[in-house]
Design a protein around this motif. Structure first.
Motif, mmCIF file in Angstrom:
data_model
loop_
_atom_site.group_PDB
_atom_site.id
_atom_site.type_symbol
_atom_site.label_atom_id
_atom_site.label_comp_id
_atom_site.label_asym_id
_atom_site.label_seq_id
_atom_site.Cartn_x
_atom_site.Cartn_y
_atom_site.Cartn_z
ATOM 1 N N MET A 15 -44.515 106.057 49.264
ATOM 2 C CA MET A 15 -45.466 105.495 48.323
ATOM 3 C C MET A 15 -44.820 104.281 47.663
ATOM 4 S SD MET A 15 -47.611 107.075 45.147
ATOM 5 C CE MET A 15 -46.337 108.010 44.397
ATOM 6 N N ILE A 16 -45.612 103.238 47.507
ATOM 7 C CA ILE A 16 -45.152 102.015 46.858
ATOM 8 C C ILE A 16 -45.954 101.840 45.575
ATOM 9 C CG2 ILE A 16 -44.874 99.533 47.097
ATOM 10 C CD1 ILE A 16 -45.017 99.988 50.155
ATOM 11 N N GLU A 17 -45.263 101.572 44.480
ATOM 12 C CA GLU A 17 -45.926 101.415 43.186
ATOM 13 C C GLU A 17 -46.022 99.941 42.838
ATOM 14 O OE1 GLU A 17 -44.739 102.509 38.677
ATOM 15 O OE2 GLU A 17 -44.591 104.133 40.141
ATOM 16 N N THR A 18 -47.156 99.551 42.269
ATOM 17 C CA THR A 18 -47.349 98.172 41.817
ATOM 18 C C THR A 18 -48.157 98.188 40.528
ATOM 19 O OG1 THR A 18 -48.042 95.960 42.508
ATOM 20 C CG2 THR A 18 -49.450 97.769 43.186
ATOM 21 N N LYS A 19 -48.152 97.091 39.829
ATOM 22 C CA LYS A 19 -48.855 96.989 38.542
ATOM 23 C C LYS A 19 -50.071 96.080 38.676
ATOM 24 C CE LYS A 19 -45.686 99.029 35.911
ATOM 25 N NZ LYS A 19 -45.914 100.140 35.067
ATOM 26 N N ILE A 20 -51.038 96.318 37.812
ATOM 27 C CA ILE A 20 -52.198 95.440 37.695
ATOM 28 C C ILE A 20 -52.006 94.624 36.429
ATOM 29 C CG2 ILE A 20 -54.692 95.330 37.378
ATOM 30 C CD1 ILE A 20 -54.850 98.046 38.824
ATOM 31 N N ARG A 21 -52.191 93.301 36.547
ATOM 32 C CA ARG A 21 -52.035 92.442 35.373
ATOM 33 C C ARG A 21 -53.237 91.520 35.267
ATOM 34 N NH1 ARG A 21 -49.832 87.558 37.331
ATOM 35 N NH2 ARG A 21 -49.079 87.789 39.445
ATOM 36 N N LYS A 22 -53.434 90.970 34.106
ATOM 37 C CA LYS A 22 -54.570 90.095 33.846
ATOM 38 C C LYS A 22 -54.157 88.643 34.090
ATOM 39 C CE LYS A 22 -57.985 89.087 30.268
ATOM 40 N NZ LYS A 22 -59.159 89.262 31.065
ATOM 41 N N VAL A 23 -54.990 87.939 34.861
ATOM 42 C CA VAL A 23 -54.810 86.507 35.086
ATOM 43 C C VAL A 23 -56.171 85.867 34.857
ATOM 44 C CG1 VAL A 23 -54.247 84.700 36.741
ATOM 45 C CG2 VAL A 23 -52.956 86.839 36.772
ATOM 46 N N GLY A 24 -56.312 85.143 33.758
ATOM 47 C CA GLY A 24 -57.611 84.584 33.391
ATOM 48 C C GLY A 24 -58.592 85.713 33.128
ATOM 49 N N ASN A 25 -59.744 85.685 33.808
ATOM 50 C CA ASN A 25 -60.742 86.742 33.658
ATOM 51 C C ASN A 25 -60.645 87.799 34.754
ATOM 52 O OD1 ASN A 25 -61.908 85.656 31.346
ATOM 53 N ND2 ASN A 25 -63.204 84.280 32.543
ATOM 54 N N SER A 26 -59.579 87.750 35.546
ATOM 55 C CA SER A 26 -59.434 88.667 36.678
ATOM 56 C C SER A 26 -58.281 89.634 36.461
ATOM 57 C CB SER A 26 -59.170 87.882 37.965
ATOM 58 O OG SER A 26 -60.234 87.013 38.254
ATOM 59 N N ALA A 27 -58.333 90.753 37.179
ATOM 60 C CA ALA A 27 -57.217 91.688 37.245
ATOM 61 C C ALA A 27 -56.567 91.474 38.603
ATOM 62 C CB ALA A 27 -57.698 93.122 37.100
ATOM 63 N N VAL A 28 -55.240 91.355 38.621
ATOM 64 C CA VAL A 28 -54.511 91.012 39.835
ATOM 65 C C VAL A 28 -53.483 92.090 40.147
ATOM 66 C CG1 VAL A 28 -52.988 89.300 40.884
ATOM 67 C CG2 VAL A 28 -54.796 88.561 39.345
#
Length: 74
Positions: free
Chosen positions: A1-14
């Motif tokens: 399993m690989i873990e990653t984060k979601i972050r906000k860029v402008g009005n989007s989630a990346v």
């Protein structure tokens, strides 16, 4: 399993794809990836367009069923 984060860029989630993830997908920066929703609600990321894969499968079935006719036309 690989873990990653979601972050906000402008009005989007990346979601950031690590080098390891890109290697597994055989993808690089600038490539198009496709996200397919599974019956169980899961998401699958693939570098291949599922619509094209389905069309190719259908074409193979037709070619197998009509092999003699297609060979005669060739």
């Amino acid at each position: 399993m690989i873990e990653t984060k979601i972050r906000k860029v402008g009005n989007s989630a990346v979601m950031t794809l690590t080098t390891e993830m890109l290697t597994i997908l055989d993808a690089k920066e600038g490539d198009t990836l496709f996200v397919v929703r599974g019956d169980d609600g899961s998401l699958k990321i693939t570098p291949h367009d599922p619509a094209i894969a389905a069309a190719l499968t259908a074409a193979e079935i037709v070619m197998d069923e009509n092999r003699d006719l297609l060979q005669a036309l060739a």
